[in-house]
Structure formats: C-alpha cells, structure tokens
Motif scaffolding. Structure first.
Motif, PDB file in Angstrom:
ATOM      1  N   GLU A 103       0.838  -1.202   0.000  1.00 37.03           N
ATOM      2  CA  GLU A 103       0.000   0.000   0.000  1.00 37.03           C
ATOM      3  C   GLU A 103       0.873   1.253   0.000  1.00 37.03           C
ATOM      4  N   LYS A 104       1.933   1.221   0.797  1.00 38.50           N
ATOM      5  CA  LYS A 104       2.856   2.362   0.840  1.00 38.50           C
ATOM      6  C   LYS A 104       3.534   2.576  -0.503  1.00 38.50           C
ATOM      7  N   GLU A 105       3.851   1.453  -1.170  1.00 40.79           N
ATOM      8  CA  GLU A 105       4.472   1.569  -2.489  1.00 40.79           C
ATOM      9  C   GLU A 105       3.544   2.311  -3.454  1.00 40.79           C
ATOM     10  N   GLU A 106       2.256   1.940  -3.433  1.00 42.26           N
ATOM     11  CA  GLU A 106       1.289   2.564  -4.334  1.00 42.26           C
ATOM     12  C   GLU A 106       1.144   4.054  -4.027  1.00 42.26           C
ATOM     13  N   ILE A 107       1.116   4.390  -2.734  1.00 39.73           N
ATOM     14  CA  ILE A 107       0.993   5.793  -2.338  1.00 39.73           C
ATOM     15  C   ILE A 107       2.216   6.585  -2.768  1.00 39.73           C
ATOM     16  N   LYS A 123      12.150  16.155  -7.137  1.00 45.81           N
ATOM     17  CA  LYS A 123      11.353  15.559  -6.068  1.00 45.81           C
ATOM     18  C   LYS A 123      10.772  14.223  -6.518  1.00 45.81           C
ATOM     19  N   SER A 124      10.278  14.187  -7.752  1.00 48.99           N
ATOM     20  CA  SER A 124       9.735  12.954  -8.306  1.00 48.99           C
ATOM     21  C   SER A 124      10.814  11.877  -8.389  1.00 48.99           C
ATOM     22  N   LYS A 125      11.992  12.275  -8.843  1.00 47.93           N
ATOM     23  CA  LYS A 125      13.115  11.332  -8.940  1.00 47.93           C
ATOM     24  C   LYS A 125      13.438  10.729  -7.569  1.00 47.93           C
ATOM     25  N   GLU A 126      13.473  11.585  -6.567  1.00 48.39           N
ATOM     26  CA  GLU A 126      13.779  11.143  -5.202  1.00 48.39           C
ATOM     27  C   GLU A 126      12.773  10.099  -4.719  1.00 48.39           C
ATOM     28  N   ILE A 127      11.497  10.324  -5.015  1.00 50.95           N
ATOM     29  CA  ILE A 127      10.447   9.399  -4.573  1.00 50.95           C
ATOM     30  C   ILE A 127      10.555   8.063  -5.298  1.00 50.95           C
ATOM     31  N   PHE A 128      10.781   8.097  -6.617  1.00 47.15           N
ATOM     32  CA  PHE A 128      10.875   6.839  -7.369  1.00 47.15           C
ATOM     33  C   PHE A 128      12.123   6.044  -6.977  1.00 47.15           C
ATOM     34  N   ILE A 129      13.210   6.728  -6.675  1.00 46.36           N
ATOM     35  CA  ILE A 129      14.420   6.024  -6.212  1.00 46.36           C
ATOM     36  C   ILE A 129      14.136   5.335  -4.880  1.00 46.36           C
ATOM     37  N   LYS A 130      13.409   6.044  -4.008  1.00 45.67           N
ATOM     38  CA  LYS A 130      13.052   5.466  -2.711  1.00 45.67           C
ATOM     39  C   LYS A 130      12.149   4.250  -2.896  1.00 45.67           C
ATOM     40  N   THR A 131      11.185   4.358  -3.810  1.00 38.48           N
ATOM     41  CA  THR A 131      10.285   3.235  -4.099  1.00 38.48           C
ATOM     42  C   THR A 131      11.061   2.017  -4.583  1.00 38.48           C
ATOM     43  N   LEU A 132      12.038   2.273  -5.464  1.00 35.77           N
ATOM     44  CA  LEU A 132      12.800   1.163  -6.056  1.00 35.77           C
ATOM     45  C   LEU A 132      13.766   0.512  -5.068  1.00 35.77           C
ATOM     46  N   PHE A 134      12.881  -0.434  -2.158  1.00 37.58           N
ATOM     47  CA  PHE A 134      12.059  -1.478  -1.547  1.00 37.58           C
ATOM     48  C   PHE A 134      11.499  -2.444  -2.581  1.00 37.58           C
ATOM     49  N   PHE A 135      11.246  -1.931  -3.793  1.00 39.05           N
ATOM     50  CA  PHE A 135      10.655  -2.753  -4.858  1.00 39.05           C
ATOM     51  C   PHE A 135      11.454  -2.552  -6.146  1.00 39.05           C
ATOM     52  N   PRO A 136      12.648  -3.147  -6.213  1.00 43.68           N
ATOM     53  CA  PRO A 136      13.559  -2.876  -7.339  1.00 43.68           C
ATOM     54  C   PRO A 136      13.066  -3.353  -8.698  1.00 43.68           C
ATOM     55  N   ARG A 137      12.040  -4.193  -8.725  1.00 42.86           N
ATOM     56  CA  ARG A 137      11.539  -4.711 -10.004  1.00 42.86           C
ATOM     57  C   ARG A 137      10.201  -4.075 -10.397  1.00 42.86           C
ATOM     58  N   ASP A 138       9.912  -2.925  -9.815  1.00 43.53           N
ATOM     59  CA  ASP A 138       8.669  -2.238 -10.165  1.00 43.53           C
ATOM     60  C   ASP A 138       8.845  -1.552 -11.515  1.00 43.53           C
ATOM     61  N   LYS A 139       8.204  -2.090 -12.528  1.00 43.60           N
ATOM     62  CA  LYS A 139       8.399  -1.653 -13.910  1.00 43.60           C
ATOM     63  C   LYS A 139       7.946  -0.209 -14.132  1.00 43.60           C
ATOM     64  N   GLU A 140       6.822   0.153 -13.529  1.00 47.11           N
ATOM     65  CA  GLU A 140       6.270   1.494 -13.728  1.00 47.11           C
ATOM     66  C   GLU A 140       7.184   2.559 -13.141  1.00 47.11           C
ATOM     67  N   SER A 141       7.703   2.292 -11.938  1.00 46.50           N
ATOM     68  CA  SER A 141       8.618   3.248 -11.299  1.00 46.50           C
ATOM     69  C   SER A 141       9.907   3.390 -12.103  1.00 46.50           C
ATOM     70  N   LEU A 142      10.403   2.276 -12.621  1.00 45.00           N
ATOM     71  CA  LEU A 142      11.611   2.305 -13.444  1.00 45.00           C
ATOM     72  C   LEU A 142      11.400   3.144 -14.707  1.00 45.00           C
ATOM     73  N   LYS A 143      10.237   2.974 -15.335  1.00 43.94           N
ATOM     74  CA  LYS A 143       9.969   3.724 -16.565  1.00 43.94           C
ATOM     75  C   LYS A 143       9.928   5.222 -16.299  1.00 43.94           C
ATOM     76  N   LEU A 165      15.026  -2.305 -17.292  1.00 42.84           N
ATOM     77  CA  LEU A 165      13.715  -2.469 -17.929  1.00 42.84           C
ATOM     78  C   LEU A 165      13.743  -3.556 -19.001  1.00 42.84           C
ATOM     79  N   GLU A 166      14.848  -3.671 -19.711  1.00 42.30           N
ATOM     80  CA  GLU A 166      14.961  -4.696 -20.749  1.00 42.30           C
ATOM     81  C   GLU A 166      14.907  -6.093 -20.142  1.00 42.30           C
TER      82      GLU A 166
END
Length: 337
Positions: A103-107, A123-132, A134-143, A165-166
């Motif tokens: 749930e935290k990942e989605e938020i 700021k967006s970059k910082e958040i997506f790096i933080k997300t990854l 915890f969830f390094p294989r999250d395709k949407e965050s990586l994109k 991503l590849e």
C-alpha cells in the motif's frame, strides 16, 4: 499651514504612500494565504487522527481500510481535477497511516506521478528512487525514473535504467528510442547506428531524421522511406533550401506537392491534401502552413512538436496535421521543440 499642505501634495509623497499601501496589502494577503493553508493541513491531519483513537483492533483495521480507500478515491479525484496540492496532502497523510508495504508503495508512486506532472522532477526522482529501494523490479517506477533522467538530460543514467527495464520486458521501440536519443544528444557521427534503429523501428522516424536532416541531410535523403515522409512533413517544410535534394523530391508525389505548395518547384498544380491544394491554387503570399501533432497512442493534440508524448509518454512519432495560417513575416521563424 499652506507650506505644510504643499509638502503633502508633493508627487513623490503620493508615490511613497502608494507603495506602502501595496506592501501592506501584499503582506496581509501572503500571511492570510499561509494561515489558510496551514489551517487546511491541520484539518486534514485532525481528520486522519480520528481513526487512530483506541478501539477494538479488528474494527479499527476495518475502519482504516475503508477510510483509506475513500481517501485514495478523493486524492485521485483531486489529482484528475488538477488540485495537486490537496492530492499531495492526502497521500502524505495516508503514507503515515499505512503499515502495509504494498500500500505504501502505491501511495509513494502516486506522489511521484503528481510531482512528475507538475514539473518537480528532482522531487519525483527522489520518490521513485526510494520506491525502487524497496521494490527494485517495479516496472512502472523504473519507466518514470528513466523518463525523468531523459528530461534532465542525464542520458547515461537513463541508459542504466533501460538495462533493468529490458530484463523485465519492454517494448522494442521504447528501448530503441532511448538509444537513439542518447546518440542524438551526444552528437554522434555514427549515423549507421541511427539508421539501423530507424530500420528496426519505423515508429522512431522523427527522433532519427530530425537530427539527420539538421547535420547529415545527404544521409537522411538516402535512407528515408517514402511512406514515412508524412511524419516529418513539418521538418521538410522548414528545411533550408540548400539541404533539399530535388532529384529525390521530383521522384516522390507527396514531396512534389509539398515543395510546389512551398513555391520551390512548379511541378504540381493540385493535391489530394486539402491544405496543400489551397496553397497550390492561391499562388500568393497570403497563406502558409502551420502544424499540430497528434499522438497515435492517446490521441492528444499538441501545438508543439515532440518525440515523446507529453501526456502518455509514448515515444512513437506523432501524426503531423496541416493547418492553414496567415503568412509570417520573413524574419519570423517557426518555433518547435
């Protein structure tokens, strides 16, 4: 007494009073807005705190789950309506309440998307790096992180994200677009790689040939396919006269119509394309061509050219739409990005 009144009729004194009043109004307006914003944030926090009171744990968890869903819907509604500040405030408070990692990942991702939309890329970059983390294989965050690096012109890092991503599976044109952009932005002279990318992914005609027509027009004319000319018709329309290969032009019907309408040649008298036909029949300096750009994925239309859609982030070349417009002055130039 008269002397006293004359001093106060001095124009400089009036100007001084005016600026003092403007300052006072601005000062109180700023602090009133600040107060209202803090009051709003406090109300949201208090609202959330109601659901943290002591109660039966099972019932409390149900209440929290239902409330979170309601607030997620509310935040999503604010986001869609463009009220990003309220959406961010709700997501931040939800992140404090949530204990579930998914749930935290989605938020966190929703926060990253909002900051991306409003242009706060760091700021967006910082958040997506933080997300990854915890969830390094999250395709949407990586994109999204890859696109952020692209927009920040940090192409080496974008290529690094692309490698991840590849491994997860990504559309070929998405992958080849970043490679083409990397070559273009680094002003490579290795045009063979760009041509290979174009031959493998015709969807990337724009990013490849915008660069080639700017710096290697002979190579561009040699390799462009006739069916793809329509996707770069604006580039061809504004191409300097000395960069045009008229031997190639006269062999192609569309180019013959385009440059006859432009007035560079006189081989066509009509065209099935309405805008070109009007220009061919006017034979004067009243009208000109302008362009709009239609994304073939989300069908959004933009007045400025792009290689990646600003709305859906598709890197496929847009469809170029013709628009008749008034002839510009000689010293005016068409601006596109």
């Amino acid at each position: 007494m008269d002397n006293f009144l004359i001093e106060y009729r001095d124009p400089l004194f009036g100007i001084l009073i005016f600026f003092i009043l403007v300052f006072i109004v601005s000062f109180f307006s700023y602090w009133w807005a600040y107060y209202k914003r803090k009051e709003q944030e406090s109300e949201i926090s208090k609202f959330f705190s109601k659901f943290e009171e002591n109660a039966d744990e099972e019932i409390l968890n149900i209440q929290k789950t239902d409330t979170k869903k309601a607030f997620l819907l509310l935040a999503n509604a604010f986001e869609k309506s463009g009220d990003f500040e309220k959406a961010i405030a709700i997501y931040l408070n939800l992140s404090k309440l949530s204990k579930d990692s998914f749930e935290k990942e989605e938020i966190l991702k929703r926060l990253g998307f909002i900051y991306f939309k409003i242009g706060f890329l760091e700021k967006s970059k910082e958040i997506f790096i933080k997300t990854l983390k915890f969830f390094p294989r999250d395709k949407e965050s990586l994109k999204y992180l890859m696109v952020i690096y692209e927009k920040l012109q940090q192409y080496d890092k974008a290529i690094e994200i692309l490698e991840s991503l590849e491994e997860l599976g990504i559309e070929k044109y998405e992958s080849e677009y970043i490679k083409a952009l990397y070559l273009v932005k680094n002003s490579t002279s290795d045009t063979d790689k760009l041509i290979n990318i174009y031959n493998e992914c015709n969807e990337l005609v724009r990013v490849v040939f915008k660069y080639l027509f700017d710096y290697y027009p002979q190579i561009a004319w040699k390799n462009i396919k006739s069916k793809d000319l329509i996707y770069i018709s604006d580039i061809l329309w504004h191409l300097p006269f000395e960069k045009i290969d008229f031997k190639y032009v006269k062999k192609d019907q569309f180019l013959s119509e385009l440059y006859s309408a432009k007035g560079y040649i006189d081989t066509k008298k009509s065209s099935k394309i309405f805008e070109l036909n009007v220009l061919l029949n006017l034979k004067n300096d009243i009208a000109d061509l302008d362009f709009e750009y239609l994304c073939n994925e989300c069908k959004s239309i933009f007045p400025i050219s792009f290689t990646r859609c600003p709305n859906c982030l598709s890197p496929k070349s847009p469809t170029v739409e013709f628009i008749l417009t008034k002839k510009r002055a000689i010293n005016e130039e068409n601006i596109s990005i």
